[in-house]
Enzyme design. Structure first.
Site, PDB file in Angstrom:
ATOM      1  CB  SER A  80      58.137  51.209  35.814  1.00  0.00           C
ATOM      2  OG  SER A  80      60.347  51.035  35.923  1.00  0.00           O
ATOM      3  CD  GLU A 101      33.812  44.698  24.909  1.00  0.00           C
ATOM      4  OE1 GLU A 101      33.247  43.823  24.838  1.00  0.00           O
ATOM      5  OE2 GLU A 101      34.655  45.776  23.872  1.00  0.00           O
ATOM      6  CG  HIS A 105      42.362  47.609  29.394  1.00  0.00           C
ATOM      7  ND1 HIS A 105      42.828  47.167  29.506  1.00  0.00           N
ATOM      8  CD2 HIS A 105      40.917  47.880  29.264  1.00  0.00           C
ATOM      9  CE1 HIS A 105      42.397  46.075  28.869  1.00  0.00           C
ATOM     10  NE2 HIS A 105      41.619  46.621  28.350  1.00  0.00           N
ATOM     11  NE  ARG A 106      42.650  45.458  37.086  1.00  0.00           N
ATOM     12  CZ  ARG A 106      42.760  44.312  37.237  1.00  0.00           C
ATOM     13  NH1 ARG A 106      42.447  44.321  38.569  1.00  0.00           N
ATOM     14  NH2 ARG A 106      43.657  43.540  36.025  1.00  0.00           N
ATOM     15  CB  SER A 114      26.614  61.717  33.338  1.00  0.00           C
ATOM     16  OG  SER A 114      25.363  61.664  34.303  1.00  0.00           O
ATOM     17  NE  ARG A 186      21.664  55.203  35.956  1.00  0.00           N
ATOM     18  CZ  ARG A 186      22.722  55.644  35.924  1.00  0.00           C
ATOM     19  NH1 ARG A 186      23.997  56.828  35.110  1.00  0.00           N
ATOM     20  NH2 ARG A 186      23.365  55.581  37.468  1.00  0.00           N
ATOM     21  NE  ARG A 213      40.266  45.429  25.580  1.00  0.00           N
ATOM     22  CZ  ARG A 213      38.877  44.208  26.714  1.00  0.00           C
ATOM     23  NH1 ARG A 213      38.041  43.843  25.850  1.00  0.00           N
ATOM     24  NH2 ARG A 213      39.049  45.361  27.879  1.00  0.00           N
TER      25      ARG A 213
HETATM   26  C1  LIG Z   1      39.245  38.918  24.540  1.00  0.00           C
HETATM   27  C2  LIG Z   1      38.906  39.286  25.793  1.00  0.00           C
HETATM   28  C3  LIG Z   1      37.767  38.664  26.277  1.00  0.00           C
HETATM   29  C4  LIG Z   1      37.106  38.696  27.891  1.00  0.00           C
HETATM   30  N1  LIG Z   1      36.154  38.613  28.047  1.00  0.00           N
HETATM   31  C5  LIG Z   1      35.864  39.014  29.589  1.00  0.00           C
HETATM   32  C6  LIG Z   1      34.687  38.003  29.712  1.00  0.00           C
HETATM   33  O1  LIG Z   1      33.735  37.379  29.436  1.00  0.00           O
HETATM   34  N2  LIG Z   1      34.265  39.023  31.316  1.00  0.00           N
HETATM   35  C7  LIG Z   1      34.775  39.571  32.219  1.00  0.00           C
HETATM   36  O2  LIG Z   1      34.348  39.787  33.280  1.00  0.00           O
HETATM   37  N3  LIG Z   1      35.855  40.068  31.725  1.00  0.00           N
HETATM   38  C8  LIG Z   1      36.819  39.809  30.330  1.00  0.00           C
HETATM   39  N4  LIG Z   1      37.879  40.770  29.979  1.00  0.00           N
HETATM   40  C9  LIG Z   1      38.095  41.511  30.534  1.00  0.00           C
HETATM   41  C10 LIG Z   1      39.649  41.039  31.417  1.00  0.00           C
HETATM   42  O3  LIG Z   1      38.836  39.896  31.929  1.00  0.00           O
HETATM   43  C11 LIG Z   1      40.490  42.284  31.970  1.00  0.00           C
HETATM   44  O4  LIG Z   1      39.311  42.809  32.811  1.00  0.00           O
HETATM   45  C12 LIG Z   1      41.130  43.593  30.922  1.00  0.00           C
HETATM   46  O5  LIG Z   1      41.675  42.866  29.695  1.00  0.00           O
HETATM   47  C13 LIG Z   1      41.491  44.103  32.033  1.00  0.00           C
HETATM   48  O6  LIG Z   1      42.831  43.749  31.432  1.00  0.00           O
HETATM   49  P1  LIG Z   1      44.110  43.493  33.078  1.00  0.00           P
HETATM   50  O7  LIG Z   1      43.063  43.230  34.273  1.00  0.00           O
HETATM   51  O8  LIG Z   1      44.444  41.742  32.345  1.00  0.00           O
HETATM   52  O9  LIG Z   1      44.841  44.695  32.811  1.00  0.00           O
HETATM   53  P2  LIG Z   1      44.607  46.183  33.448  1.00  0.00           P
HETATM   54  O10 LIG Z   1      42.879  46.187  34.340  1.00  0.00           O
HETATM   55  O11 LIG Z   1      44.869  46.448  31.995  1.00  0.00           O
HETATM   56  O12 LIG Z   1      46.154  45.752  34.000  1.00  0.00           O
HETATM   57  C14 LIG Z   1      47.172  46.022  33.703  1.00  0.00           C
HETATM   58  C15 LIG Z   1      47.937  44.727  34.719  1.00  0.00           C
HETATM   59  O13 LIG Z   1      48.267  45.510  35.465  1.00  0.00           O
HETATM   60  C16 LIG Z   1      48.693  43.965  36.134  1.00  0.00           C
HETATM   61  N5  LIG Z   1      47.396  44.210  37.869  1.00  0.00           N
HETATM   62  C17 LIG Z   1      46.414  45.157  37.405  1.00  0.00           C
HETATM   63  N6  LIG Z   1      45.836  45.020  38.302  1.00  0.00           N
HETATM   64  C18 LIG Z   1      46.431  44.207  39.151  1.00  0.00           C
HETATM   65  C19 LIG Z   1      45.589  42.890  40.127  1.00  0.00           C
HETATM   66  N7  LIG Z   1      44.412  43.602  40.952  1.00  0.00           N
HETATM   67  N8  LIG Z   1      46.542  41.797  40.569  1.00  0.00           N
HETATM   68  C20 LIG Z   1      47.546  42.134  40.205  1.00  0.00           C
HETATM   69  N9  LIG Z   1      48.024  42.586  38.616  1.00  0.00           N
HETATM   70  C21 LIG Z   1      47.362  43.631  39.218  1.00  0.00           C
HETATM   71  C22 LIG Z   1      48.109  42.937  35.754  1.00  0.00           C
HETATM   72  O14 LIG Z   1      49.888  42.475  34.967  1.00  0.00           O
HETATM   73  C23 LIG Z   1      47.504  43.591  34.394  1.00  0.00           C
HETATM   74  O15 LIG Z   1      47.821  42.835  33.410  1.00  0.00           O
HETATM   75  C24 LIG Z   1      38.276  40.214  28.406  1.00  0.00           C
HETATM   76  C25 LIG Z   1      39.019  40.442  27.737  1.00  0.00           C
HETATM   77  C26 LIG Z   1      39.434  40.140  26.602  1.00  0.00           C
HETATM   78  C27 LIG Z   1      40.595  41.395  26.154  1.00  0.00           C
END
Ligand SMILES: Cc1cc2nc3c(=O)[nH]c(=O)nc-3n(C[C@H](O)[C@H](O)[C@H](O)COP(=O)(O)OP(=O)(O)OC[C@H]3O[C@@H](n4cnc5c(N)ncnc54)[C@H](O)[C@@H]3O)c2cc1C
Length: 244
Positions: A80, A101, A105-106, A114, A186, A213
């Site tokens: 943190s 993609e 990452h939220r 746009s 679009r 990534r």
């Molecule tokens: C190689 C690869 C293949 C993928 N293929 C697919 C696919 O086929 N389909 C698909 O839909 N997605 C796919 N993804 C996307 C993947 O599922 C994730 O949405 C993306 O990598 C973002 O990572 P994240 O959700 O872990 O974390 P982020 O959104 O970056 O958040 C970082 C961290 O915060 C925590 N966090 C965030 N939000 C929450 C929450 N609501 N609850 C609890 N903890 C949370 C978690 O620890 C998380 O790891 C792929 C990703 C990769 C790297």
């Protein structure tokens, strides 16, 4: 893939604010480091961490340097403290597939070109990394006659632009606004067209994104973007990214 670091956190006044708590040794180190402002993110994380344990007197030799301190923060997963500083990139010449993609990452924040407001008739296609070596070659896939990669891509782009223009013009001639017409047109743009966006995140969020990534399973285009971002992040926060 074109990416440029256009904003990052600086640090001001911390030495004066913390003057009474900082040891002379730490005061000097932080002051020197901030004079350059290059590594403010690393310093800010250390100051934030030392607030937690009132450890401004550098109790442990292992963590007396900024590099050592942040190595321990990363090892302990006390991440943190890496959220205080952030970095902003301008990303261009990437596909809308990559956009889909990276926006997963939220903890990253986006401002994206746009496709409702902006005219896409001059759009380009991103050349997928896997196709680059064959761009100017005539190739012969086993199940097809010879074909030329660039010619195929140009044909697709030409067809895409024609379809886009056709529907946008048609809908405007029927009385829709330009924005409404582009909004419908679009839908015929493929995922490979280029887009551009500004994206910001704190260093914890960037570390999360990079971890996923830069891994071998990541798609090639976003992997390339992540690699370029990491190089630039290491310039402003070398110790925050020391384990990458
Ligand atoms: C190689 C690869 C293949 C993928 N293929 C697919 C696919 O086929 N389909 C698909 O839909 N997605 C796919 N993804 C996307 C993947 O599922 C994730 O949405 C993306 O990598 C973002 O990572 P994240 O959700 O872990 O974390 P982020 O959104 O970056 O958040 C970082 C961290 O915060 C925590 N966090 C965030 N939000 C929450 C929450 N609501 N609850 C609890 N903890 C949370 C978690 O620890 C998380 O790891 C792929 C990703 C990769 C790297």
């Amino acid at each position: 893939v074109k990416v440029e670091l256009i904003g990052w956190t600086g640090m001001h006044m911390p030495t004066r604010i913390l003057e009474t708590q900082l040891s002379d040794r730490l005061f000097g180190r932080i002051d020197n480091s901030l004079a350059a402002q290059q590594t403010a993110a690393d310093v800010l994380a250390e100051v934030a961490g030392r607030i937690c344990y009132d450890s401004f007197h550098l109790p442990s030799p292992d963590t007396a340097t900024n590099e050592g301190y942040l190595a321990n923060i990363i090892k302990q997963r006390h991440e943190s403290v890496l959220e205080h500083a952030s970095a902003t990139f301008l990303v261009q010449h990437v596909s809308r597939s990559l956009l889909a993609e990276i926006t997963r990452h939220r903890h990253l924040s986006f401002s994206v070109r746009s496709t409702r407001y902006v005219d896409e008739t001059q759009t380009r296609l991103v050349i997928p990394p896997a196709l680059r070596p064959y761009l100017d070659e005539v190739v012969t896939p086993t199940d097809r006659a010879q074909w030329d990669v660039r010619t195929e891509m140009d044909a697709l782009l030409g067809h895409t632009k024609a379809t886009y223009t056709l529907f946008a013009d048609l809908l405007m001639s029927k009385g829709l606004t330009r924005k409404q017409a582009r909004e419908a047109a679009r839908e015929f743009l493929p995922g490979g067209i280029t887009t551009e966006f500004v994206v910001s995140g704190n260093h914890r969020a960037w570390r999360e994104m990079l971890r996923k990534r830069l891994a071998p399973g990541a798609a090639a285009e976003i992997g390339e973007l992540a690699q370029k971002m990491l190089c630039q992040l290491k310039d402003i926060a070398p110790n925050t990214y020391q384990d990458f």
